[in-house]
Structure formats: structure tokens, C-alpha cells
Write an enzyme that holds these catalytic residues in place. Sequence first.
Site, PDB file in Angstrom:
ATOM      1  N   TYR A  59     -95.601  64.830 -69.750  1.00 53.74           N
ATOM      2  CA  TYR A  59     -95.604  63.417 -70.144  1.00 53.74           C
ATOM      3  C   TYR A  59     -95.065  63.279 -71.555  1.00 53.74           C
ATOM      4  O   TYR A  59     -95.486  63.998 -72.449  1.00 53.74           O
ATOM      5  CB  TYR A  59     -97.019  62.831 -70.079  1.00 53.74           C
ATOM      6  CG  TYR A  59     -97.109  61.802 -68.982  1.00 53.74           C
ATOM      7  CD1 TYR A  59     -96.419  60.592 -69.123  1.00 53.74           C
ATOM      8  CD2 TYR A  59     -97.794  62.054 -67.804  1.00 53.74           C
ATOM      9  CE1 TYR A  59     -96.437  59.668 -68.095  1.00 53.74           C
ATOM     10  CE2 TYR A  59     -97.806  61.121 -66.782  1.00 53.74           C
ATOM     11  CZ  TYR A  59     -97.133  59.932 -66.942  1.00 53.74           C
ATOM     12  OH  TYR A  59     -97.126  59.010 -65.939  1.00 53.74           O
ATOM     13  N   THR A 231     -74.389  55.091 -64.983  1.00 58.09           N
ATOM     14  CA  THR A 231     -75.119  56.110 -64.244  1.00 58.09           C
ATOM     15  C   THR A 231     -74.514  57.452 -64.629  1.00 58.09           C
ATOM     16  O   THR A 231     -73.409  57.526 -65.170  1.00 58.09           O
ATOM     17  CB  THR A 231     -74.965  55.917 -62.722  1.00 58.09           C
ATOM     18  OG1 THR A 231     -73.580  55.838 -62.419  1.00 58.09           O
ATOM     19  CG2 THR A 231     -75.664  54.663 -62.244  1.00 58.09           C
TER      20      THR A 231
HETATM   21  C1  PLP Z   1     -74.098  52.519 -59.045  1.00 54.92           C
HETATM   22  C2  PLP Z   1     -74.062  51.362 -59.943  1.00 54.92           C
HETATM   23  C3  PLP Z   1     -75.233  50.857 -60.537  1.00 54.92           C
HETATM   24  C4  PLP Z   1     -76.639  51.254 -60.144  1.00 54.92           C
HETATM   25  O1  PLP Z   1     -77.010  52.500 -60.081  1.00 54.92           O
HETATM   26  P1  PLP Z   1     -78.330  53.000 -59.336  1.00 54.92           P
HETATM   27  O2  PLP Z   1     -78.519  54.324 -60.012  1.00 54.92           O
HETATM   28  O3  PLP Z   1     -77.997  53.074 -57.897  1.00 54.92           O
HETATM   29  O4  PLP Z   1     -79.428  52.053 -59.634  1.00 54.92           O
HETATM   30  C5  PLP Z   1     -75.102  49.823 -61.445  1.00 54.92           C
HETATM   31  N1  PLP Z   1     -73.903  49.304 -61.740  1.00 54.92           N
HETATM   32  C6  PLP Z   1     -72.770  49.730 -61.176  1.00 54.92           C
HETATM   33  C7  PLP Z   1     -71.472  49.093 -61.544  1.00 54.92           C
HETATM   34  C8  PLP Z   1     -72.809  50.761 -60.250  1.00 54.92           C
HETATM   35  O5  PLP Z   1     -71.682  51.167 -59.674  1.00 54.92           O
END
Ligand code: PLP
Length: 423
Positions: A59, A231
Site C-alpha cells: 500500500y 494509456t
Molecule cells: C484507449 C483509450 C482510452 C481509455 O483507455 P482505458 O485504459 O481502456 O480506460 C482513452 N482515450 C483514448 C483516446 C483511447 O484510445
Amino acid sequence: MLEKRVNKMNEDLKSDAEVYNIVQNELERQKSELNMIPSENYCSKAVLEACGSVMNNKYAEGYPKKRYYQGNKFIDDVELIAIERAKQLFGAEHANVQPNSGSPANMAVYFALLEKGDKILGMNLSHGGHLTHGCPVNFSGKYYNFVEYGVDKETEMLDMDKIRKIAEEEKPKLIISGYTAYPRTIDFREFHNIAESVGAISMADISHIAGLIVGNAHPSPFPFTDVVTTTTHKTLRGPRSAIILCKEKYAKAIDKAVFPGLQGGPHEHTIAAKAVCFGEALKPEFKDYAQQIVKNAKALAETLMNNGIKLVSNGTDTHLLLIDLTNTKAVGKPGMGKDVAVALEEAGIITNANTIPFDPSTPFRPSGIRVGTPILTTRGMKEPEMKQVGEYMAKVINDYQNSELKSKINNEVKELCKNFAFY
Ligand SMILES: *Cc1c(COP(=O)(O)O)cnc(C)c1O
């Protein structure tokens, strides 16, 4: 050699035969199919090992040197490395490496910089915007007032003059660029200029193209863009997670929004894996990788178009292609995305149905197929293989009900995959 290490890594999982078997089946699937979903990638074994490490056990609410729990010496070390590498990789002033994924990262930005009901300008979802860019059933659409821009009907590309006009009329507080299904270059500089001229904050969500940006295969939104989210598991080829990068003046607000605003204990095993991913992306070889992704996408686009397949905007500048089945002669009607994606899967080619701009059908029965080259490039495929894959795809799309053809191609796909093992 490499394959053995992953299998060895799963050895202890044999204590749960049911889950072990499922994981092995998924490993086999990833090895024997052509995975062409543009938001996916195969990360390195080093990244996987960091994800599976004892960093999972700690944590660490708070930030390095300011934790609410004792025992965080090494956790601090790894989070500080992740932050430093992220800043270096993108040329950013500030990095928050704690968001658990892309959607929470975007949520944190809105929570940090806006009030409930504030106006945000983003891309129309059926033209390539993400769920978190104002979808009515998503928190973003429920809590903020989204107004939208789309692509031009003729060129199917962004028209910066039109976007400027909308921004001037609507006067949003935040302007978002960066998409999930747009195959062309994004003019981040002009997006920032527009935002600045109407007194809005500029935000780039580079989730899909972060790897291309750090590999100099797409222009960067740094240093001018106010806030950038991404991401880490798409073209960046890291763990399933996200980061927020911003100018120093927004740092405090962003950090506060992530913790304690939205999240509790950060996933430090994933943060360790992000550090590994950034280390890999800082290596010169990563530039070759990113540039090969785009070369491969262009080679694939050319083969498909030469075989009667219509692409939105008639090509690509990135890792992503959007097939328009309504204007592909052999299909030629709306709402066929899912049927054709299933046909491709029967041939061992994994893609996803997606809306196309001005889709005559509904989001539940979209008329397009979204395809990308990051995984095939990770596996070492180059232009000659893209030509082969493009021909397989075109044959299936142009005769999608032919079972014999699909099973014949599936066998050939399996052979091709054997020559390009990754795990
Ligand atoms: C994939 C994506 C996200 C979200 O990602 P997650 O990890 O699936 O929540 C947000 N914005 C864009 C433009 C994306 O392509």
C-alpha cells in the site's frame, strides 16, 4: 528460450489448474492468430514480470516521500524512476504515473481542471472520439457539457478552420484532441493555438499514438499542450495502465485529483512495469519499431485498397486503418462491421467492428472495421508480410460467407504466425 521463460513464469499458476489452462489457452491464441486490434500490443517479458512482481503487495497511498504508510522506500524508488523516465521520454514538465487506466486518467483531468457542467469541446464519438470524450452513458457525458467537432464529409479528415469556428462560437473551457479511430496526423500545434485564442485549456489524449510520438513517427503535442493523457498499453507497448503529463502550473491540481480525489492505493506493480516500458521506449531501437508500425500500416492500406477495400480518408498516416464496408463493393451495405469481423476471426485475423464517420447504421451495428499494425510489428513482420496479410484480409472481406476460403486462410495464418513468434 524466451518462450520457456514465460511458461516458467506461469509454473506456480499450475496450483490453480482451471485458471492456468485458461491462461495457457490465451497464450496459444495470442501466438497463433493475427491480432490486429489497433489498441492492443504484446509487451515485453520484462514488463510482464514487473506486473507480476512483489510490488503488488504494498500500500502506498500518497506520493513519493509523502506516503500514508511506512515501508515505502523501494516503492518510492520505482515511482520516482517512472516519473523521471516519463518526463524524459515525452519532454514533459510534470508526470503523474498513478492513474489505473486511460479512462480514470481522463476523469482525473476533468476533475482537476473543471467544474461540473463546464463545457468541453471534443470529437464526435462516431468520428473517432473516445467514450470518455462525452459519450452520454459515460460519466463524461453525464457530468460535463460536451460539444463536438467531426471530420469533413468529403476528405474524412479534420478541418482545423471548422474546428476553430466551433471553438469561437462555443467558448469551451477545455478542448480535447486525440482519438480512438482516426487514421490521420493530428495537428496538435493548431489545436493548442485554437484553445489559447478562446481562453480554453488544451488537452491531448494520445492513448493510441503515444508510441508513435516518442518514436518520431507522429508530431508531438509537447511542449505546448497544457495537459496530455495516455494509456501505456497501446503503441507504447507497456502494462495496461495510463499516465498524465502536464505543465508545471497544473501539476498540483492533477496530483490532487488522482489522489485523494479519485483513487486510493496506487498499483505500484504496474508503476514498476510502466518504468520498464518507458526505459524500453527510451532506447534507440524503439524509434525503428514505431516507424516500422507506420510503414506496415501504409503497406497494408495499399494492398487493401488495391483489392477493392475502401478505407476512410483513403489511407493512413498512423498505425490504424478504418475500413468503410458501405463503400467496399463486395459488401456494399450498412451495418456489416460485426459480420465481417466475425468472418475475419474465422480466418484467424482479429479486428473489431467500428463506426465510420457519418455511419448510416447504428453504433450497435457499425459499418466499419478497425485494424492496426502494432502487434504484427512487435512480432517482427515487415512490408512483405503486410502485403500477404492484406491479401488474406481482402479475400475474406470480398467473399465473407465462403467457409472453405476462411478455413484455408486460417491454416495459412497459423503457418505465418509460427515464423513470427513473440512469446
Ligand atoms: C484507449 C483509450 C482510452 C481509455 O483507455 P482505458 O485504459 O481502456 O480506460 C482513452 N482515450 C483514448 C483516446 C483511447 O484510445
